[in-house]
Design a protein around this motif. Structure first.
Motif, short mmCIF file in Angstrom:
data_model
loop_
_atom_site.label_atom_id
_atom_site.label_comp_id
_atom_site.label_asym_id
_atom_site.label_seq_id
_atom_site.Cartn_x
_atom_site.Cartn_y
_atom_site.Cartn_z
N PHE A 44 0.84 -1.21 0.00
CA PHE A 44 0.00 0.00 0.00
C PHE A 44 0.87 1.26 0.00
O PHE A 44 0.60 2.22 -0.71
CB PHE A 44 -0.95 0.01 1.20
CG PHE A 44 -1.86 -1.19 1.28
CD1 PHE A 44 -2.53 -1.65 0.14
CD2 PHE A 44 -2.07 -1.86 2.48
CE1 PHE A 44 -3.37 -2.75 0.19
CE2 PHE A 44 -2.92 -2.97 2.55
CZ PHE A 44 -3.56 -3.42 1.40
N GLU A 45 1.96 1.23 0.81
CA GLU A 45 2.84 2.41 0.86
C GLU A 45 3.55 2.60 -0.48
O GLU A 45 3.75 3.74 -0.92
CB GLU A 45 3.88 2.26 1.98
CG GLU A 45 3.29 2.22 3.38
CD GLU A 45 2.55 3.50 3.80
OE1 GLU A 45 2.88 4.58 3.28
OE2 GLU A 45 1.62 3.39 4.64
N ALA A 46 3.91 1.48 -1.12
CA ALA A 46 4.62 1.59 -2.41
C ALA A 46 3.73 2.21 -3.48
O ALA A 46 4.22 2.78 -4.45
CB ALA A 46 5.11 0.22 -2.86
N LEU A 47 2.41 2.09 -3.30
CA LEU A 47 1.47 2.65 -4.27
C LEU A 47 0.96 4.04 -3.85
O LEU A 47 0.10 4.62 -4.51
CB LEU A 47 0.28 1.71 -4.47
CG LEU A 47 0.60 0.38 -5.16
CD1 LEU A 47 -0.62 -0.56 -5.13
CD2 LEU A 47 1.05 0.61 -6.61
N TYR A 88 -1.48 -1.16 -11.11
CA TYR A 88 -2.26 -1.32 -9.87
C TYR A 88 -2.23 -0.01 -9.06
O TYR A 88 -1.22 0.71 -9.05
CB TYR A 88 -1.69 -2.45 -9.01
CG TYR A 88 -1.84 -3.80 -9.67
CD1 TYR A 88 -2.95 -4.60 -9.43
CD2 TYR A 88 -0.85 -4.28 -10.55
CE1 TYR A 88 -3.09 -5.84 -10.04
CE2 TYR A 88 -0.99 -5.52 -11.16
CZ TYR A 88 -2.12 -6.29 -10.91
OH TYR A 88 -2.25 -7.51 -11.52
N ALA A 89 -3.35 0.27 -8.40
CA ALA A 89 -3.44 1.49 -7.58
C ALA A 89 -4.20 1.17 -6.30
O ALA A 89 -5.02 0.24 -6.26
CB ALA A 89 -4.16 2.60 -8.35
N ASN A 90 -3.92 1.93 -5.25
CA ASN A 90 -4.73 1.79 -4.03
C ASN A 90 -6.16 2.23 -4.32
O ASN A 90 -6.37 3.24 -5.00
CB ASN A 90 -4.16 2.67 -2.91
CG ASN A 90 -2.84 2.14 -2.36
OD1 ASN A 90 -2.62 0.93 -2.34
ND2 ASN A 90 -1.97 3.04 -1.92
N SER A 91 -7.13 1.50 -3.78
CA SER A 91 -8.52 1.97 -3.91
C SER A 91 -8.71 3.19 -3.01
O SER A 91 -7.86 3.49 -2.16
CB SER A 91 -9.50 0.87 -3.49
OG SER A 91 -9.41 0.67 -2.09
N ALA A 92 -9.82 3.88 -3.19
CA ALA A 92 -10.06 5.09 -2.39
C ALA A 92 -10.09 4.74 -0.90
O ALA A 92 -9.53 5.45 -0.06
CB ALA A 92 -11.38 5.74 -2.81
N THR A 94 -8.59 2.22 0.62
CA THR A 94 -7.22 1.91 1.07
C THR A 94 -6.43 3.20 1.28
O THR A 94 -5.73 3.35 2.29
CB THR A 94 -6.52 1.01 0.02
OG1 THR A 94 -7.21 -0.24 -0.02
CG2 THR A 94 -5.07 0.78 0.36
N THR A 95 -6.55 4.13 0.34
CA THR A 95 -5.83 5.41 0.48
C THR A 95 -6.28 6.13 1.75
O THR A 95 -5.46 6.70 2.48
CB THR A 95 -6.09 6.30 -0.76
OG1 THR A 95 -5.63 5.58 -1.90
CG2 THR A 95 -5.38 7.63 -0.65
#
Ligand SMILES: C[S@@+](CC[C@H](N)C(=O)[O-])C[C@H]1O[C@@H](n2cnc3c(N)ncnc32)[C@H](O)[C@@H]1O
Length: 351
Positions: A44-47, A88-92, A94-95
């Motif tokens: 998650f941090e990497a994204l 790939y991206a964090n979902s809202a 997750t962010t």
């Protein structure tokens, strides 16, 4: 994240015996474990700065590209990530909740419960069979500094959320001079009380590792001259005498009756006559506020307490009886408005 179901599917699983409801639990359990793995691997941090293709993400996280892709696809299916054009991206959600820097981040909670479920709950049957905990949870925490830091950060977050109302509810007379916070760790509550009552001083008693975060809280608040952090065991440490207030927040649920009574008597011995004890506890009598996660939380929390520490969530009546046995009167409880489960229980030392 919970499995999304159409009303028809939900009906089959939840309102009838047409489908095994435990299958939903299986999917949700695996989803939770997958999120815990992503947190531990730093996905998650990497994204956090934007979408990445799997190869770059594997390089950043030091992971196997194939294993990572399979994990990322699972996370995408569960709603933790999105995937567009192979990136790939964090979902809202997750962010908002799983990045460490997010306000009130849930990452420490995910970290702590991942550790509990993977390390401690693997032999849940054992404590239920034998009637006692399978280890010493707090000694284990002291040996695992990363999980300990997340544990104290999680509780500090709760304190940041609840302290304002607790300060309002706790009567502190103008001539009150000192409090002792027993098992106060991160020191969020005494700092809030000392900020509101400039004449008060505090002693925070806890294990040495737990007090590391307390030291930071106290220093950040500029209160080092009014707070003593005292490393020691709850059952043997010098708690002092003549205090106006003893805090036992989220402590007695770690113990069964006899040990709780011992702690309450130690608290009584640390108070002046007429001094007050305050306990913060998710009580077993879950209030009937609009139906929510409170009931489920208290039941699973109580099981966790029994398994890891030999404790449990107390009912108010039992706690009031124990307070009476320890010499307290005028026992009161108040469910906090900012929580579905947390009660402030106060009592006055007879004298
Ligand atoms: C659930 S936490 C509560 C922390 C804080 N009072 C709060 O409500 O946020 C329990 C605290 O008790 C401390 N603790 C547990 N067993 C202890 C022991 N035997 N001696 C001293 N502290 C202990 C832990 O380190 C931890 O900080």
């Amino acid at each position: 994240m919970p499995v999304p179901l159409s009303p028809d599917e939900a009906k089959a699983f939840l309102d009838s015996d047409a489908a095994p409801a435990v299958y939903l639990d299986l999917l949700d359990a695996v989803s939770f474990r997958t999120a815990g793995a992503a947190l531990r691997l730093g996905v998650f941090e990497a994204l956090a700065d934007g979408p990445l293709p799997v190869d770059q993400l594997a390089t950043r996280t030091g992971t196997d590209p194939l294993g990572l892709r399979i994990l990322l696809d699972a996370l995408t299916g569960y709603g933790y990530l999105t995937r567009t054009d192979g990136r790939y991206a964090n979902s809202a959600n997750t962010t908002r909740w799983l990045l460490r820097a997010a306000p009130g981040s849930f990452a420490p909670v995910l970290s702590v419960w991942t550790a509990l479920l993977t390390h401690w709950w693997q032999d849940l049957e054992s404590s239920v069979r034998t009637g006692g905990p399978t280890g010493d949870f707090y000694a284990w925490l002291e040996q695992h500094p990363d999980t300990l830091a997340d544990f104290q950060t999680m509780l500090r977050g709760q304190a940041d959320w609840l302290a304002e109302e607790i300060v309002e509810l706790l009567p502190v007379p103008d001539d009150a001079r000192s409090l002792v916070d027993v098992g106060g760790g991160h020191a969020g509550y005494p700092v809030a009380l000392l900020t509101a009552h400039p004449h008060l001083r505090a002693t925070v008693v806890d294990l040495a590792g737990a007090l590391a975060q307390g030291a930071r809280t106290v220093a950040d608040a500029g209160l080092t001259d009014r707070v003593e952090l005292r490393a020691g065991d709850l059952f043997t440490a010098d708690l002092g005498t003549g205090h106006d207030l003893v805090l036992l927040f989220n402590i007695v649920h770690g113990y069964q009756r006899e040990q709780t009574l011992t702690l309450l008597r130690r608290a009584a011995a640390a108070l002046r006559p007429g001094g007050r004890i305050a306990l913060l506890e998710p009580l077993a009598d879950v209030p009937e506020r609009p139906a929510g996660t409170g009931e489920a939380f208290v039941r699973m929390f109580s099981l966790n307490l029994f398994h890891t520490q030999g404790g449990r969530a107390y009912g108010y009546d039992e706690l009031a009886e124990l307070l009476g046995e320890a010499g307290f009167t005028d026992v009161r409880q108040q469910l906090l408005t900012r929580s579905d489960t947390d009660h402030l229980v106060t009592a006055v030392l007879a004298g």
